[in-house]
Design an enzyme around this catalytic site. Structure first.
Site, PDB file in Angstrom:
ATOM      1  N   ASP A  62     -54.179  92.325 -61.038  1.00 55.67           N
ATOM      2  CA  ASP A  62     -52.755  92.035 -60.951  1.00 55.67           C
ATOM      3  C   ASP A  62     -52.512  90.573 -60.592  1.00 55.67           C
ATOM      4  OD1 ASP A  62     -52.427  94.754 -61.308  1.00 55.67           O
ATOM      5  OD2 ASP A  62     -52.354  95.155 -59.154  1.00 55.67           O
ATOM      6  N   TYR A 126     -64.643  95.695 -54.702  1.00 54.98           N
ATOM      7  CA  TYR A 126     -63.474  94.951 -54.256  1.00 54.98           C
ATOM      8  C   TYR A 126     -63.548  94.729 -52.746  1.00 54.98           C
ATOM      9  CZ  TYR A 126     -60.974  95.762 -58.680  1.00 54.98           C
ATOM     10  OH  TYR A 126     -60.581  95.775 -59.996  1.00 54.98           O
TER      11      TYR A 126
END
Length: 311
Positions: A62, A126
């Protein structure tokens, strides 16, 4: 025509995200998405490809999210089929540097034509960075948000919270609830627009650990730095950021571990809890994507793969 796997990193602050965006079939923000910029750079190689380069990324991060190491594949055809890998790496990095794009090519290699940077992924990792105000900093002043400085080096790199009542042990215990195969319908954004999406995902690991400031300074002494690390094969849209948001809410006493368990056990009756906030993208880092070596091996031996420029 050969298929190339390109590893690269970027800081997401200046971009609208990784994936190229369209309006009525026409690309928009062509110089503001990472995919578009890489495709433009490939078109402008000194020995330019004969075909139109199209980047297929491993992950579609994003706006604001960073990547320390991610990947994409692209099919390229060159005249006489002799363009070495280091030509692609060097020319792309020259293009990106001259235009001040915060993207760097790390390495590249030739892969089989059936290889997919997205669907061949074995694991993605992540890390979310955040900092919590220490409880003994200016204890007599109730509102410290605009009084205490955030280290300037951490701008758009780390989320800061000014509530010192953070129970890290409770967060560590609650993180274990997410590990394994779970239905993450409550942690997906835009579920109504994708009713047929499979919301079950397998999380291999999720843990909270002590973090560090990027550079030690007087300002960073005011905070305890933390990292939430998550690994799995695939994730739903904004799933990691929503998981971190829920865990922060647990640590700050806004959401209970039992409520988190109910979100996973019965997601239809227990949707997103509004007492928790989806954390911003700038604290999230895609740290690695991993592939099976068997999937990476090509039947054709190329001299450029023998160089130190290929992984």
């Amino acid at each position: 025509m050969k298929r190339y796997l390109i590893y690269f990193s970027y800081l997401g602050t200046q971009f609208r995200g990784l994936q190229k965006q369209y309006r009525k079939g026409t690309p928009i923000y062509e110089t503001e998405t990472i995919q578009s910029i890489l495709e433009i750079g490939l078109k402008n190689l000194k020995n330019s490809p004969l075909n139109e380069p199209v980047i297929y990324p491993a992950s579609r991060t994003d706006q604001g999210v960073h990547a320390l190491c991610t990947a994409a594949h692209v099919d390229l055809e060159f005249e006489n089929d002799v363009t070495p890998v280091y030509h692609i790496i060097s020319n792309l990095n020259t293009f990106l540097t001259k235009r001040n794009y915060d993207i760097r090519i790390l390495s590249a290699r030739v892969v089989p034509e059936h290889f997919s940077a997205r669907y061949s992924v074995v694991k993605k990792r992540y890390t979310y960075r955040f900092a919590v105000l220490k409880p003994d900093v200016l204890p007599d002043i109730p509102n410290k948000k605009h009084l205490l400085p955030i280290p300037i080096i951490e701008k758009n790199r780390c989320l800061f919270t000014f509530n010192p009542a953070f129970d890290h042990n409770l967060v560590k215990d609650t993180a274990n609830i997410f590990v394994g195969l779970k239905d993450f319908r409550s942690f997906m954004s835009r579920i109504s627009s994708k009713p047929d999406v499979i919301t079950e995902r397998f999380i291999e690991s999720l843990e909270l650990k002590q973090g560090q400031p990027l550079i030690q300074s007087n300002e960073s002494d005011y905070y305890n730095f933390w990292e939430i690390s998550c690994s799995g094969k695939s994730f739903l849209y904004k799933q990691v950021r929503r998981i971190v948001g829920i865990l922060l809410a647990v640590g700050l006493g806004r959401v209970s571990p039992d409520e988190v368990q109910q979100m996973l056990n019965n997601p239809i009756d227990n949707p997103w809890i509004e007492r928790a906030a989806v954390v911003p993208g700038y604290g999230l880092y895609l740290t690695s994507v991993e592939y099976s070596e068997e999937d990476l091996l090509s039947d054709v031996v190329h001299t450029q793969q023998k160089s130190n420029f290929g992984i």
